[in-house]
Design an enzyme around this catalytic site. Structure first.
Site, PDB file in Angstrom:
ATOM      1  N   ARG A  57      49.886  13.301  -6.130  1.00 38.59           N
ATOM      2  CA  ARG A  57      48.640  13.704  -5.488  1.00 38.59           C
ATOM      3  C   ARG A  57      47.606  14.262  -6.462  1.00 38.59           C
ATOM      4  NH1 ARG A  57      52.410  13.455  -2.129  1.00 38.59           N
ATOM      5  NH2 ARG A  57      53.512  14.173  -3.959  1.00 38.59           N
ATOM      6  N   THR A  58      47.997  15.238  -7.251  1.00 33.55           N
ATOM      7  CA  THR A  58      47.009  15.935  -8.075  1.00 33.55           C
ATOM      8  C   THR A  58      46.420  14.976  -9.109  1.00 33.55           C
ATOM      9  OG1 THR A  58      48.390  17.880  -7.771  1.00 33.55           O
ATOM     10  CG2 THR A  58      46.618  18.050  -9.381  1.00 33.55           C
ATOM     11  N   LYS A  86      55.287  15.239 -31.591  1.00 38.45           N
ATOM     12  CA  LYS A  86      55.349  15.254 -33.069  1.00 38.45           C
ATOM     13  C   LYS A  86      55.043  16.638 -33.618  1.00 38.45           C
ATOM     14  CE  LYS A  86      53.411  10.568 -33.136  1.00 38.45           C
ATOM     15  NZ  LYS A  86      52.229   9.787 -33.530  1.00 38.45           N
ATOM     16  N   ARG A 107      48.116  19.338 -16.359  1.00 35.58           N
ATOM     17  CA  ARG A 107      49.316  19.966 -15.773  1.00 35.58           C
ATOM     18  C   ARG A 107      50.353  20.090 -16.872  1.00 35.58           C
ATOM     19  NH1 ARG A 107      52.291  18.103 -10.282  1.00 35.58           N
ATOM     20  NH2 ARG A 107      50.491  19.223  -9.466  1.00 35.58           N
ATOM     21  N   HIS A 135      48.240  26.935  -9.209  1.00 33.74           N
ATOM     22  CA  HIS A 135      47.771  25.576  -8.898  1.00 33.74           C
ATOM     23  C   HIS A 135      46.465  25.783  -8.107  1.00 33.74           C
ATOM     24  CE1 HIS A 135      47.670  21.417  -8.042  1.00 33.74           C
ATOM     25  NE2 HIS A 135      48.882  21.210  -7.582  1.00 33.74           N
TER      26      HIS A 135
HETATM   27  N1   CP Z   1      50.797  18.997  -4.297  1.00 35.14           N
HETATM   28  C1   CP Z   1      50.983  18.521  -5.528  1.00 35.14           C
HETATM   29  O1   CP Z   1      50.702  19.173  -6.518  1.00 35.14           O
HETATM   30  O2   CP Z   1      51.529  17.270  -5.566  1.00 35.14           O
HETATM   31  P1   CP Z   1      51.850  16.453  -6.883  1.00 35.14           P
HETATM   32  O3   CP Z   1      52.957  17.157  -7.599  1.00 35.14           O
HETATM   33  O4   CP Z   1      52.233  15.078  -6.415  1.00 35.14           O
HETATM   34  O5   CP Z   1      50.607  16.442  -7.723  1.00 35.14           O
END
Ligand code: CP
Length: 336
Positions: A57-58, A86, A107, A135
């Site tokens: 999703r993100t 590396k 991320r 998040h």
């Molecule tokens: N909700 C969320 O962060 O989903 P993903 O891990 O798929 O990005």
């Protein structure tokens, strides 16, 4: 806050007025998110999407949101396809990639890593999740969804009663959402988890100091009984010392239609940041809820596009120009 040019690293950066601004911008993105209109406002801009942990999703919604504003996306996924393996530092990686991109989403499995990266970036960096820490964009789309779902049921955020269920120790989405809810008045939060996976005590103390009524329980039926919103979360297996340890908690906080009917008030909204763990030993949000109109999890995921488009438009300073560089699509648009 000044959106334009800012890194978005923590939900703590936001005040109530910033949320109002962002959500109004998100509302205005609907024709573009629904592919009824096209805007080219970010034509020529490049998003660097750097995901060192798995994501559907993100990662994809950040990319789609940028494309829908007319920009292009370059992705790096996983450590093995990055020069970090590396020995390159995150700071050097940021120095280089910020020469290639106009904004970067990242991320990473370590708390604080995105801020570390942002410290040497020449372009804005958005935190797409840093380990168990935060998040922020998920919290923004969660609150946007809560407002929309409550509004559809004749309610608003005042006197909100929300139950957060599952792995509240490692779940970064609930950490960010709790911090965001501290901006609102007369909120009640029931934290439902095994004691070993409880919300960090310092965050509970902070919420109470901010005036939030916080209850904690390990009894699912009691915890969800009076909630307007039930926010379920996955056991964050990847943050445990071993899979066997995560297995001890999987399936302990399972919600299905029968439990919903017996314990929730009518019209209680069910949310989950997703992915839900649908393996039989987990199944925290049973698929027998899929026909329940109060299951908001896919509307919640859709809202990620609107909120992330709004964030890009604000951070890159083009929110006021989106419609100016737009036209209707020339092909039939999607239904539903
Ligand atoms: N909700 C969320 O962060 O989903 P993903 O891990 O798929 O990005």
């Amino acid at each position: 806050m000044e959106f334009k040019g800012s890194h978005i690293l923590s939900i703590r950066q936001f005040e109530r007025g910033d949320i109002d601004t962002l959500f109004a911008t998100a509302d205005s993105m609907e024709p573009y998110a629904q592919r009824r209109r096209v805007t080219r406002v970010l034509e020529g801009a490049i998003l660097g999407n750097m995901f060192f942990e798995p994501s559907t999703r993100t990662r994809v919604s950040f990319g789609c949101a940028f494309n829908l504003l007319g920009g292009e996306v370059r992705e790096t996924t996983g450590f093995s396809s990055s020069a970090v393996v590396k020995g390159e530092s995150l700071q050097d990686t940021a120095r280089v990639l910020s020469g290639y991109s106009d904004i970067i989403c990242m991320r990473h499995p370590d708390s604080g890593s995105v801020a570390d990266f942002a410290s040497t970036s020449r372009v804005p960096v958005i935190n797409g999740g840093d380990g168990p820490n935060e998040h922020p964009t998920q919290a923004l789309l969660d609150l946007y969804t809560i407002e929309k779902e409550l509004s559809a049921r004749g309610r608003n955020l005042d006197n909100l009663r929300i139950a957060m269920v599952g792995d509240l120790k490692f779940g970064r989405t609930v950490h960010s959402l709790c911090k965001l809810l501290m901006l609102y008045k007369q909120v009640s939060i029931t934290l439902v988890s095994p004691p070993e996976l409880a919300m960090p005590a310092e965050l509970v103390d902070e919420m109470r100091s901010a005036g939030i009524a916080v209850e904690q329980t390990d009894q699912l039926d009691q915890g969800i009984a009076r909630a307007h919103i039930v926010y379920s979360t996955r056991i964050q297996e990847e943050r445990f010392a071993s899979v066997e340890e995560a297995d001890m908690y999987r399936g302990k906080m399972r919600i299905n239609q029968s439990i919903y009917t017996r314990h929730c008030e009518p019209n209680t909204v069910i949310m989950h940041p997703l992915p839900r763990d649908s393996r039989s030993d987990a199944n925290e949000l049973d698929t027998d809820l899929d026909d329940n109109p109060n299951l908001a999890i896919f509307r919640q995921a859709d809202n990620g596009i609107l909120v992330r488009m709004a964030l890009f438009a604000q951070v890159l300073g083009v929110a006021h120009m989106v419609d100016q560089y737009s036209h209707d699509v020339r092909w039939h648009h999607r239904r539903g």
